[in-house]
Design an enzyme around this catalytic site. Structure first.
Site, PDB file in Angstrom:
ATOM      1  CE1 TYR A 242      73.885 -27.107 -40.007  1.00 53.86           C
ATOM      2  CE2 TYR A 242      73.861 -29.047 -41.401  1.00 53.86           C
ATOM      3  CZ  TYR A 242      74.557 -28.141 -40.627  1.00 53.86           C
ATOM      4  OH  TYR A 242      75.910 -28.264 -40.467  1.00 53.86           O
TER       5      TYR A 242
ATOM      6  CE  LYS B 194      77.434 -32.238 -24.833  1.00 52.96           C
ATOM      7  NZ  LYS B 194      78.546 -32.897 -24.115  1.00 52.96           N
TER       8      LYS B 194
ATOM      9  CG  ASP C 233      80.969 -33.948 -25.957  1.00 52.68           C
ATOM     10  OD1 ASP C 233      80.279 -34.989 -25.908  1.00 52.68           O
ATOM     11  OD2 ASP C 233      81.049 -33.160 -24.993  1.00 52.68           O
TER      12      ASP C 233
ATOM     13  CG  ASP D  14      77.794 -30.940 -41.816  1.00 55.54           C
ATOM     14  OD1 ASP D  14      78.615 -31.455 -42.600  1.00 55.54           O
ATOM     15  OD2 ASP D  14      77.322 -29.803 -41.985  1.00 55.54           O
TER      16      ASP D  14
ATOM     17  CG  ASP E  68      83.248 -32.142 -42.706  1.00 53.28           C
ATOM     18  OD1 ASP E  68      82.676 -32.923 -43.492  1.00 53.28           O
ATOM     19  OD2 ASP E  68      83.203 -30.910 -42.820  1.00 53.28           O
TER      20      ASP E  68
END
Length: 327
Positions: free
Chosen positions: A122, A168, A200, A224, A228
């Protein structure tokens, strides 16, 4: 005499124009000494003034004790990210909790995503190097990684909560390797225990065993996405508040977007924004008022009325009236 805190209110676009006034009503119903002022940002402002975030709005956000923000539409990246920067935010805090009376996929869910808020993908460094070939630069620094780790471990310690670090680094060896190593260094300095998970793998495990997680410290994009996902476990984005906090200032906003499909119909669920208001109160040191707001929202979610997204038929105003009545 108790000092009055200045809160800048930015409704933004879509249902922001409905849920933010609801939150202001609820905050006004508490005994917290708050003074509200309004400013504009978002799609409509861009059409009128050629920019979605006028300079005066950004400056007023930087000067305010706290900002209450609704949502932005197509201009979200040009509004939300600069506003977070204006208030000096480096941590995005997103609690995900299942409430009695709400049909949740996993009613045992009660966790908090602590997300790095300044860099990663971002950072906005994109380019087209030739026709049909674009690049995105992912920025991860040791300093920002240490800062979010310090915040996350302190947040967990205050709540006697366990910590999981999602990354990750097995693939993004340099960037997430930096993040992972910085967090490990902070943990060692604090003698703090924590677990690590590949982000993941955590996405799968969170769905199966959300009760295993308390405070989750993550890089920007991972936080983020995982927050969600957590919203889906507790009943939807209409229930997730968030705080963008730094050393002094803060911006408080629902995780949901502008929801143009229901904007103007008066049926938007105000719960996430009301709970964001409670986080705003906490940030300003009004802990009793904050807990009163959370208690009132919990009571209404449990007993009704409820908006259509939660299986009811109540309006935004009716839900807000019920919360105010309980306060």
């Amino acid at each position: 005499m108790t000092a009055t805190d200045d809160v800048l209110v930015i409704q933004g676009d879509g249902i922001g124009k409905e849920v933010v006034p609801a939150a202001v009503r609820v905050l006004e119903a508490t005994d917290a000494p708050l003074r509200f002022a309004a400013a504009s940002a978002g799609d409509a402002v861009a059409e009128e003034r050629g920019t979605p975030l006028p300079q005066e709005t950004r400056e007023r956000a930087a000067d305010a004790d706290a900002v209450l923000f609704g949502a932005a539409g197509e201009t979200a990246a040009d509004v939300v990210l600069p506003l977070r920067e204006a208030v000096g935010s480096y941590a995005n805090v997103r609690p995900a909790r299942a409430y009695p009376g709400v049909d949740a996929v996993k009613p045992e869910t009660d966790l908090v995503i602590v997300r790095e808020n300044t860099e990663g993908v971002y950072s906005g460094i994109e380019s087209e190097i030739t026709d049909g070939v674009t690049t995105l630069t992912r920025v991860v620094t040791e300093s920002a990684s240490r800062q979010i780790a310090e915040f996350g471990f302190e947040y967990a310690a205050e709540r006697d909560a366990s910590v999981t670090v999602a990354h990750k680094a097995n693939v993004m060896r340099q960037t997430d390797g930096t993040f992972r190593d910085a967090v490990a260094a902070v943990a060692a300095e604090r003698d703090a225990e924590y677990e690590t998970m590949l982000m993941d793998a955590m996405a799968t495990d969170m769905i199966q065993h959300p009760e295993s997680y308390d405070v989750v410290i993550t890089p920007n994009l991972a936080g983020d996405v995982l927050s969600d996902l957590a919203a889906g476990l507790v009943g939807g984005l209409g229930l997730l508040p968030s705080a963008n906090v730094g050393s002094d200032g803060g911006m408080f906003e629902p995780v949901h977007g502008s929801a143009p499909d229901i904007a103007g119909e008066g049926i938007a669920n105000p719960s996430a924004t009301l709970l964001s208001g409670a986080m705003l109160l906490d940030h300003l040191g009004h802990e009793t008022a904050a807990e009163n707001v959370r208690s009132a929202v919990r009571s209404v979610l449990s007993d009704g009325p409820r908006t259509p997204d939660l299986g009811g038929d109540a309006s935004t105003d009716a839900v807000t009236d019920a919360v105010v009545a309980r306060l």
